[in-house]
Design a protein around this motif. Structure first.
Motif, short mmCIF file in Angstrom:
data_model
loop_
_atom_site.label_atom_id
_atom_site.label_comp_id
_atom_site.label_asym_id
_atom_site.label_seq_id
_atom_site.Cartn_x
_atom_site.Cartn_y
_atom_site.Cartn_z
N LYS A 1 -60.38 -16.87 45.49
CA LYS A 1 -60.40 -18.15 46.22
C LYS A 1 -61.47 -19.11 45.69
CE LYS A 1 -60.88 -16.40 50.30
NZ LYS A 1 -61.00 -16.28 51.78
N MET A 2 -62.29 -18.69 44.74
CA MET A 2 -63.35 -19.55 44.23
C MET A 2 -62.77 -20.77 43.52
SD MET A 2 -66.15 -16.85 42.70
CE MET A 2 -67.05 -15.74 43.77
N ASP B 1 -74.87 -28.72 43.26
CA ASP B 1 -76.32 -28.54 43.25
C ASP B 1 -76.74 -27.28 42.51
OD1 ASP B 1 -76.52 -30.86 44.81
OD2 ASP B 1 -76.36 -29.70 46.67
N GLY B 2 -75.98 -26.95 41.43
CA GLY B 2 -76.35 -25.80 40.62
C GLY B 2 -76.07 -24.45 41.26
N ARG B 3 -75.23 -24.43 42.31
CA ARG B 3 -74.90 -23.17 42.97
C ARG B 3 -73.40 -23.11 43.27
NH1 ARG B 3 -79.19 -20.31 45.41
NH2 ARG B 3 -81.23 -21.33 45.16
N ILE B 4 -72.90 -21.91 43.43
CA ILE B 4 -71.53 -21.74 43.92
C ILE B 4 -71.62 -21.21 45.34
CG2 ILE B 4 -71.34 -19.40 42.89
CD1 ILE B 4 -68.30 -20.03 42.59
N PHE B 5 -70.97 -21.93 46.25
CA PHE B 5 -71.05 -21.61 47.67
C PHE B 5 -69.84 -20.73 48.05
CE2 PHE B 5 -73.78 -25.17 47.08
CZ PHE B 5 -74.76 -25.06 48.05
N ILE B 6 -70.14 -19.59 48.65
CA ILE B 6 -69.12 -18.57 48.96
C ILE B 6 -69.18 -18.24 50.44
CG2 ILE B 6 -68.30 -16.23 48.46
CD1 ILE B 6 -69.96 -16.45 45.81
N THR B 7 -68.02 -18.27 51.09
CA THR B 7 -67.90 -17.75 52.46
C THR B 7 -67.03 -16.50 52.39
OG1 THR B 7 -68.05 -19.96 53.43
CG2 THR B 7 -67.14 -18.20 54.81
N GLN B 8 -67.64 -15.36 52.58
CA GLN B 8 -66.93 -14.10 52.41
C GLN B 8 -65.80 -13.97 53.45
OE1 GLN B 8 -70.04 -11.11 52.58
NE2 GLN B 8 -70.38 -11.25 50.37
N GLY B 9 -64.61 -13.68 52.94
CA GLY B 9 -63.45 -13.60 53.82
C GLY B 9 -63.51 -12.45 54.80
N LEU C 1 -61.12 -21.09 39.81
CA LEU C 1 -61.77 -20.50 38.64
C LEU C 1 -60.86 -19.49 37.96
CD1 LEU C 1 -64.27 -21.77 40.13
CD2 LEU C 1 -65.61 -19.82 39.28
N ILE C 2 -60.19 -18.66 38.76
CA ILE C 2 -59.30 -17.64 38.21
C ILE C 2 -57.87 -18.16 38.32
CG2 ILE C 2 -58.58 -15.23 38.29
CD1 ILE C 2 -61.53 -15.75 37.51
N TYR C 3 -57.35 -18.62 37.19
CA TYR C 3 -56.05 -19.30 37.15
C TYR C 3 -55.24 -18.73 35.99
CZ TYR C 3 -52.70 -23.09 36.23
OH TYR C 3 -51.57 -23.82 36.00
N ALA D 1 -53.21 -20.02 41.02
CA ALA D 1 -54.30 -19.11 41.39
C ALA D 1 -53.79 -17.68 41.41
CB ALA D 1 -54.86 -19.51 42.76
N VAL D 2 -54.62 -16.76 40.95
CA VAL D 2 -54.24 -15.35 40.89
C VAL D 2 -54.61 -14.68 42.22
CG1 VAL D 2 -54.46 -13.19 39.64
CG2 VAL D 2 -54.65 -15.37 38.41
N LEU D 3 -53.64 -14.04 42.84
CA LEU D 3 -53.87 -13.39 44.13
C LEU D 3 -54.64 -12.08 43.96
CD1 LEU D 3 -50.37 -13.96 45.77
CD2 LEU D 3 -52.45 -15.30 46.09
N PRO D 4 -55.30 -11.62 45.02
CA PRO D 4 -56.11 -10.39 44.94
C PRO D 4 -55.33 -9.18 44.42
CG PRO D 4 -56.61 -11.56 46.96
CD PRO D 4 -55.45 -12.27 46.34
N ASP D 5 -54.11 -8.98 44.92
CA ASP D 5 -53.33 -7.82 44.46
C ASP D 5 -53.01 -7.91 42.98
OD1 ASP D 5 -53.39 -6.69 46.95
OD2 ASP D 5 -51.38 -7.36 47.54
N ALA D 6 -52.81 -9.13 42.49
CA ALA D 6 -52.52 -9.30 41.06
C ALA D 6 -53.76 -8.96 40.23
CB ALA D 6 -52.08 -10.74 40.79
N ILE D 7 -54.93 -9.28 40.74
CA ILE D 7 -56.17 -8.92 40.04
C ILE D 7 -56.30 -7.40 39.96
CG2 ILE D 7 -58.69 -8.99 40.17
CD1 ILE D 7 -58.48 -11.73 41.45
N THR D 8 -56.06 -6.73 41.09
CA THR D 8 -56.14 -5.27 41.12
C THR D 8 -55.15 -4.64 40.15
OG1 THR D 8 -56.87 -5.27 43.42
CG2 THR D 8 -55.89 -3.24 42.59
#
Length: 361
Positions: free
Chosen positions: A220-221, A228-236, A273-275, A287-294
């Motif tokens: 989801k990134m 501001d030089g950071r990547i902001f992440i909200t963990q699902g 980012l992951i496309y 976008a690549v789904l989580p199961d596809a990454i696995t």
């Protein structure tokens, strides 16, 4: 004329009916529902018999029948309670995947205990049920079902349905740890295979190693999350919010997060980012789904000559590898903060190499 009351049925006592087609009176027993023909008798005789029967029922059957019903203790089946428990569970606002798992587990419990009165379910029955999974080599499933049973009965106690939890005295099955941890050497070999397959998989592996995040969060990134030089992440999974600096560097692999982000930008027309631009297995470009990454990671792993004593590590094991590498370089507290754990005890589980690393003396 058609709306005029039939003189035979007008003002008849309760339970008495006249059937014009048969020219006969019928009395229905209100207790059994049985209809008794009285034959072709006069209206006066039919009314007399019906009143006599109604009085008999009133005096002899209705009070005692009602009393018995009042004295009866209704049987609250386990299935009936699970319907209520499902509502309680829905209020906890669990993640969709967690709810899916819980619903499947509840179906299993319902199939086993559904028809039983919840207060009559014994510890022995639960122990035998859990032991069937342990004997089948499914200790993890046994542990998960016991945990759910504990909660199901606990909520029943809270609402006054039962007074004790029959699952509490049962033994807690010790889950088998079957999946191997991943070493840095194994990661490097698998990443090399991933690079030959697709750039996005290699990038996903690098992001996982540098940030220690789960596959769901990596998929989801977006570039909009970077400022501001950071990547902001909200963990699902937990809702925990992180702001990871792009300057974050893992010295052991001589790689920084901003380097990987720039690689993700190259030739990427999307916000993610992951496309992937390749259509494969019905997957559309995007976008690549989580199961596809696995799945892609497993393909890359299986292309290598690596051998594993137990179940081979999955993509999620990169999270454990990242925690161990950062703990060595920056300390365990840093690893805990990066992974987003509320307490160190959970981080310790990820730091456990499960015999994959030597103790340096």
């Amino acid at each position: 004329m058609s709306n005029r009351p039939d003189r035979y049925n007008a003002n008849l006592p309760r339970n008495l009916t006249f059937r014009k087609s048969r020219q006969s009176y019928y009395w229905r027993n209100p207790v059994t529902g049985q209809e008794i023909p009285l034959g072709r008798i006069s209206r006066r005789e039919a009314v007399s018999q019906a009143l006599e029967a109604n009085n008999y029922i009133d005096e002899n059957y209705i009070p005692s029948s009602l009393l018995l019903r009042l004295k009866e203790k209704p049987e609250f089946t386990f299935s009936l309670w699970l319907d209520r428990y499902a509502i309680i569970l829905s209020r906890r606002e669990l993640k969709p995947n967690t709810m899916k798992i819980r619903n499947n587990q509840l179906k299993t419990l319902c199939a086993e205990f559904g028809t039983k009165a919840i207060e009559n379910i014994t510890t022995r029955e639960i122990a035998i049920f859990l032991d069937s999974y342990i004997e089948s080599g499914k200790k993890n499933m046994a542990a998960a079902l016991r945990s759910l049973l504990l909660d199901v009965f606990r909520e029943a106690i809270v609402e006054g349905v039962i007074e004790r939890n029959p699952a509490e005295p049962t033994r807690t099955p010790t889950p088998d740890v079957k999946r191997e941890r991943m070493s840095l050497e194994q990661f490097t070999v698998i990443r090399s295979a991933a690079q030959s397959m697709s750039n996005w998989l290699a990038n996903a592996m690098d992001i996982a190693l540098l940030t220690g995040q789960r596959r769901e969060d990596i998929s989801k990134m977006t570039f909009d999350d970077i400022r501001d030089g950071r990547i902001f992440i909200t963990q699902g999974k937990t809702g925990h919010m992180l702001a990871v600096p792009l300057s974050l560097t893992l010295n052991v692999v001589s790689l920084s997060l901003d380097q990987v982000v720039e690689r993700c930008r190259a030739g990427n027309p999307s916000e993610f980012l992951i496309y992937s631009t390749v259509r494969k297995g019905g997957r559309k470009p995007g976008a690549v789904l989580p199961d596809a990454i696995t799945s892609a990671f497993a393909d890359a792993r299986d292309k290598t000559a690596l051998e594993f004593a137990q179940s081979p590590p999955s993509f999620h094991e990169i999270r454990s590898l990242a925690s161990r590498l950062y703990a060595a370089e920056k300390g365990e507290e840093f690893a805990q903060r990066l992974l987003g754990h509320k307490n160190m005890s959970m981080t310790k589980k990820y730091l456990d190499s499960r015999g994959q690393e030597f103790d340096m003396v």
